[in-house]
Design a protein around this motif. Sequence first.
Motif, PDB file in Angstrom:
ATOM      1  N   PHE A 178      -6.157  -5.783  -9.199  1.00 31.59           N
ATOM      2  CA  PHE A 178      -5.136  -6.237 -10.143  1.00 31.59           C
ATOM      3  C   PHE A 178      -4.492  -5.003 -10.760  1.00 31.59           C
ATOM      4  O   PHE A 178      -5.193  -4.109 -11.244  1.00 31.59           O
ATOM      5  CB  PHE A 178      -5.754  -7.107 -11.237  1.00 31.59           C
ATOM      6  N   LEU A 179      -3.153  -4.960 -10.750  1.00 36.76           N
ATOM      7  CA  LEU A 179      -2.431  -3.799 -11.263  1.00 36.76           C
ATOM      8  C   LEU A 179      -1.166  -4.237 -11.998  1.00 36.76           C
ATOM      9  O   LEU A 179      -0.543  -5.246 -11.631  1.00 36.76           O
ATOM     10  CB  LEU A 179      -2.006  -2.880 -10.109  1.00 36.76           C
ATOM     11  N   ASP A 180      -0.774  -3.458 -13.010  1.00 39.66           N
ATOM     12  CA  ASP A 180       0.532  -3.616 -13.634  1.00 39.66           C
ATOM     13  C   ASP A 180       1.483  -2.625 -12.958  1.00 39.66           C
ATOM     14  O   ASP A 180       1.197  -1.422 -12.930  1.00 39.66           O
ATOM     15  CB  ASP A 180       0.475  -3.313 -15.132  1.00 39.66           C
ATOM     16  N   THR A 181       2.596  -3.120 -12.414  1.00 37.83           N
ATOM     17  CA  THR A 181       3.512  -2.237 -11.695  1.00 37.83           C
ATOM     18  C   THR A 181       4.950  -2.551 -12.075  1.00 37.83           C
ATOM     19  O   THR A 181       5.275  -3.685 -12.456  1.00 37.83           O
ATOM     20  CB  THR A 181       3.395  -2.395 -10.163  1.00 37.83           C
ATOM     21  N   PRO A 182       5.842  -1.562 -11.929  1.00 35.80           N
ATOM     22  CA  PRO A 182       7.262  -1.862 -12.056  1.00 35.80           C
ATOM     23  C   PRO A 182       7.726  -2.634 -10.827  1.00 35.80           C
ATOM     24  O   PRO A 182       7.071  -2.630  -9.786  1.00 35.80           O
ATOM     25  CB  PRO A 182       7.906  -0.467 -12.107  1.00 35.80           C
ATOM     26  N   THR A 183       8.840  -3.332 -10.931  1.00 32.79           N
ATOM     27  CA  THR A 183       9.417  -3.965  -9.766  1.00 32.79           C
ATOM     28  C   THR A 183      10.135  -2.914  -8.917  1.00 32.79           C
ATOM     29  O   THR A 183      10.441  -1.825  -9.389  1.00 32.79           O
ATOM     30  CB  THR A 183      10.399  -5.078 -10.169  1.00 32.79           C
ATOM     31  N   GLY A 184      10.375  -3.247  -7.664  1.00 36.08           N
ATOM     32  CA  GLY A 184      10.968  -2.289  -6.731  1.00 36.08           C
ATOM     33  C   GLY A 184       9.921  -1.783  -5.756  1.00 36.08           C
ATOM     34  O   GLY A 184       8.865  -2.388  -5.573  1.00 36.08           O
ATOM     35  N   ILE A 185      10.204  -0.658  -5.114  1.00 41.92           N
ATOM     36  CA  ILE A 185       9.258  -0.057  -4.179  1.00 41.92           C
ATOM     37  C   ILE A 185       8.246   0.780  -4.956  1.00 41.92           C
ATOM     38  O   ILE A 185       8.623   1.672  -5.712  1.00 41.92           O
ATOM     39  CB  ILE A 185       9.973   0.835  -3.155  1.00 41.92           C
ATOM     40  N   VAL A 186       6.966   0.468  -4.795  1.00 42.07           N
ATOM     41  CA  VAL A 186       5.914   1.207  -5.493  1.00 42.07           C
ATOM     42  C   VAL A 186       4.955   1.811  -4.468  1.00 42.07           C
ATOM     43  O   VAL A 186       4.689   1.220  -3.414  1.00 42.07           O
ATOM     44  CB  VAL A 186       5.145   0.318  -6.495  1.00 42.07           C
ATOM     45  N   SER A 187       4.451   2.995  -4.777  1.00 44.98           N
ATOM     46  CA  SER A 187       3.522   3.702  -3.891  1.00 44.98           C
ATOM     47  C   SER A 187       2.125   3.667  -4.498  1.00 44.98           C
ATOM     48  O   SER A 187       1.964   3.888  -5.704  1.00 44.98           O
ATOM     49  CB  SER A 187       3.974   5.160  -3.708  1.00 44.98           C
ATOM     50  N   LEU A 188       1.121   3.402  -3.651  1.00 39.78           N
ATOM     51  CA  LEU A 188      -0.263   3.317  -4.112  1.00 39.78           C
ATOM     52  C   LEU A 188      -1.156   4.095  -3.160  1.00 39.78           C
ATOM     53  O   LEU A 188      -0.796   4.363  -2.015  1.00 39.78           O
ATOM     54  CB  LEU A 188      -0.721   1.864  -4.198  1.00 39.78           C
ATOM     55  N   GLN A 189      -2.346   4.431  -3.659  1.00 38.73           N
ATOM     56  CA  GLN A 189      -3.274   5.228  -2.865  1.00 38.73           C
ATOM     57  C   GLN A 189      -4.703   4.818  -3.197  1.00 38.73           C
ATOM     58  O   GLN A 189      -5.017   4.459  -4.331  1.00 38.73           O
ATOM     59  CB  GLN A 189      -3.078   6.715  -3.163  1.00 38.73           C
ATOM     60  N   PHE A 190      -5.583   4.890  -2.189  1.00 40.31           N
ATOM     61  CA  PHE A 190      -7.014   4.718  -2.426  1.00 40.31           C
ATOM     62  C   PHE A 190      -7.781   5.599  -1.459  1.00 40.31           C
ATOM     63  O   PHE A 190      -7.243   6.098  -0.460  1.00 40.31           O
ATOM     64  CB  PHE A 190      -7.434   3.244  -2.283  1.00 40.31           C
ATOM     65  N   SER A 191      -9.056   5.809  -1.782  1.00 38.59           N
ATOM     66  CA  SER A 191      -9.933   6.598  -0.935  1.00 38.59           C
ATOM     67  C   SER A 191     -11.109   5.727  -0.514  1.00 38.59           C
ATOM     68  O   SER A 191     -11.764   5.100  -1.355  1.00 38.59           O
ATOM     69  CB  SER A 191     -10.444   7.835  -1.684  1.00 38.59           C
ATOM     70  N   ASP A 192     -11.371   5.673   0.783  1.00 44.46           N
ATOM     71  CA  ASP A 192     -12.494   4.922   1.315  1.00 44.46           C
ATOM     72  C   ASP A 192     -13.446   5.890   1.996  1.00 44.46           C
ATOM     73  O   ASP A 192     -13.188   6.358   3.109  1.00 44.46           O
ATOM     74  CB  ASP A 192     -11.995   3.868   2.314  1.00 44.46           C
ATOM     75  N   SER A 193     -14.521   6.225   1.301  1.00 45.44           N
ATOM     76  CA  SER A 193     -15.520   7.176   1.822  1.00 45.44           C
ATOM     77  C   SER A 193     -14.866   8.470   2.290  1.00 45.44           C
ATOM     78  O   SER A 193     -15.196   9.012   3.349  1.00 45.44           O
ATOM     79  CB  SER A 193     -16.315   6.534   2.969  1.00 45.44           C
ATOM     80  N   GLY A 194     -13.912   8.957   1.500  1.00 48.70           N
ATOM     81  CA  GLY A 194     -13.245  10.221   1.799  1.00 48.70           C
ATOM     82  C   GLY A 194     -11.967  10.100   2.590  1.00 48.70           C
ATOM     83  O   GLY A 194     -11.208  11.075   2.698  1.00 48.70           O
ATOM     84  N   THR A 195     -11.681   8.937   3.154  1.00 49.20           N
ATOM     85  CA  THR A 195     -10.424   8.718   3.870  1.00 49.20           C
ATOM     86  C   THR A 195      -9.355   8.294   2.878  1.00 49.20           C
ATOM     87  O   THR A 195      -9.489   7.265   2.210  1.00 49.20           O
ATOM     88  CB  THR A 195     -10.580   7.629   4.946  1.00 49.20           C
ATOM     89  N   ILE A 196      -8.300   9.110   2.756  1.00 47.11           N
ATOM     90  CA  ILE A 196      -7.203   8.805   1.844  1.00 47.11           C
ATOM     91  C   ILE A 196      -6.202   7.899   2.553  1.00 47.11           C
ATOM     92  O   ILE A 196      -5.740   8.203   3.654  1.00 47.11           O
ATOM     93  CB  ILE A 196      -6.497  10.088   1.368  1.00 47.11           C
ATOM     94  N   VAL A 197      -5.884   6.782   1.923  1.00 47.59           N
ATOM     95  CA  VAL A 197      -4.936   5.823   2.493  1.00 47.59           C
ATOM     96  C   VAL A 197      -3.790   5.628   1.509  1.00 47.59           C
ATOM     97  O   VAL A 197      -4.018   5.372   0.319  1.00 47.59           O
ATOM     98  CB  VAL A 197      -5.610   4.473   2.783  1.00 47.59           C
ATOM     99  N   ASN A 198      -2.573   5.765   2.004  1.00 39.64           N
ATOM    100  CA  ASN A 198      -1.372   5.550   1.199  1.00 39.64           C
ATOM    101  C   ASN A 198      -0.637   4.326   1.713  1.00 39.64           C
ATOM    102  O   ASN A 198      -0.515   4.117   2.929  1.00 39.64           O
ATOM    103  CB  ASN A 198      -0.446   6.765   1.284  1.00 39.64           C
ATOM    104  N   PHE A 199      -0.130   3.528   0.784  1.00 38.55           N
ATOM    105  CA  PHE A 199       0.679   2.387   1.198  1.00 38.55           C
ATOM    106  C   PHE A 199       1.763   2.112   0.161  1.00 38.55           C
ATOM    107  O   PHE A 199       1.684   2.576  -0.984  1.00 38.55           O
ATOM    108  CB  PHE A 199      -0.176   1.149   1.450  1.00 38.55           C
ATOM    109  N   GLN A 200       2.802   1.398   0.592  1.00 42.05           N
ATOM    110  CA  GLN A 200       3.910   1.044  -0.287  1.00 42.05           C
ATOM    111  C   GLN A 200       4.090  -0.466  -0.310  1.00 42.05           C
ATOM    112  O   GLN A 200       3.925  -1.146   0.710  1.00 42.05           O
ATOM    113  CB  GLN A 200       5.210   1.700   0.179  1.00 42.05           C
ATOM    114  N   LEU A 201       4.420  -0.974  -1.490  1.00 44.92           N
ATOM    115  CA  LEU A 201       4.708  -2.383  -1.680  1.00 44.92           C
ATOM    116  C   LEU A 201       6.114  -2.544  -2.230  1.00 44.92           C
ATOM    117  O   LEU A 201       6.597  -1.694  -2.976  1.00 44.92           O
ATOM    118  CB  LEU A 201       3.722  -3.015  -2.665  1.00 44.92           C
ATOM    119  N   GLU A 202       6.766  -3.631  -1.863  1.00 41.32           N
ATOM    120  CA  GLU A 202       8.023  -4.020  -2.512  1.00 41.32           C
ATOM    121  C   GLU A 202       7.694  -5.157  -3.471  1.00 41.32           C
ATOM    122  O   GLU A 202       7.255  -6.234  -3.044  1.00 41.32           O
ATOM    123  CB  GLU A 202       9.070  -4.467  -1.498  1.00 41.32           C
ATOM    124  N   VAL A 203       7.916  -4.904  -4.765  1.00 45.69           N
ATOM    125  CA  VAL A 203       7.501  -5.840  -5.808  1.00 45.69           C
ATOM    126  C   VAL A 203       8.726  -6.438  -6.480  1.00 45.69           C
ATOM    127  O   VAL A 203       9.643  -5.721  -6.885  1.00 45.69           O
ATOM    128  CB  VAL A 203       6.627  -5.123  -6.864  1.00 45.69           C
TER     129      VAL A 203
END
Length: 252
Positions: free
Chosen positions: A82-107
């Motif tokens: 669950f996240l509070d985000t602005p509307t529009g294209i938003v960029s997010l990131q997480f790390s899974d056991s050292g693997t960095i993953v980037n993704f974008q959402l259109e909100v």
Amino acid sequence: MTNCYFNPFVFDLLNPEKTKDNSSVLGMIAGLTNQTGTVQISGQLKKGGAALSNVQITLQNVSPSVKSQTNSSTTNSSGRFFLDTPTGIVSLQFSDSGTIVNFQLEVSKTSVTLVSIDKTNYQVQSFEVYELGVEPPVYFELIASMPYDGLYIDKDNFSSTIGSGSMFLFSENLEELVEGTELGWAADNFIVTPAVYLLYVNVSTNYVQLSLDNASIQPSTTYTVTLNPGIKSKTGKSLKQSTFQFKVGILK
């Protein structure tokens, strides 16, 4: 005895005059614009079709106007964040056991769409949007499946993926079915196009296994799987209708 399973499935700004008193009016408009441009979103994080729990997802390049909002979230046992985000294209990131993953959402104020993700074995799905301050419900969710969204199957991995059937694992125990109704229940709630044939259904606590007629699985074909709200938990929650695709390549 075979059943036809997976039947084909039918988704101004105001422009006030410039006066010496306009600063307060403009300030009010800016505040309203910022407020209506921020929403609370939710989604589910998976890897290889299985929910990832206890993973922190962070909103990147946050503007000062939303610094006070919830800009990071740790996924729960169902992989939901669950996240509070602005509307529009938003960029997010997480790390899974050292693997960095980037993704974008259109909100937008009503929907969220995945735009891109830089690691194809991860999935971000099952999105919801809420107004700020609204308490989200507790979800009844699919937390693992085989097949899953984006899976590619060919002769090299057929046996280890769907060769022994398909399986679906849920976040809560399923409602008890009347004995003898399992095949009809599966035909109504696990739908695939093009059609595949079902031989047997096993429903146990929060787990469903579907044994398939492998001869009805066609090569060089993209399949669409739809799970319907007739899948219910023992506590009465309905699964939100969801759709994913997997592709079958060369099988021989």
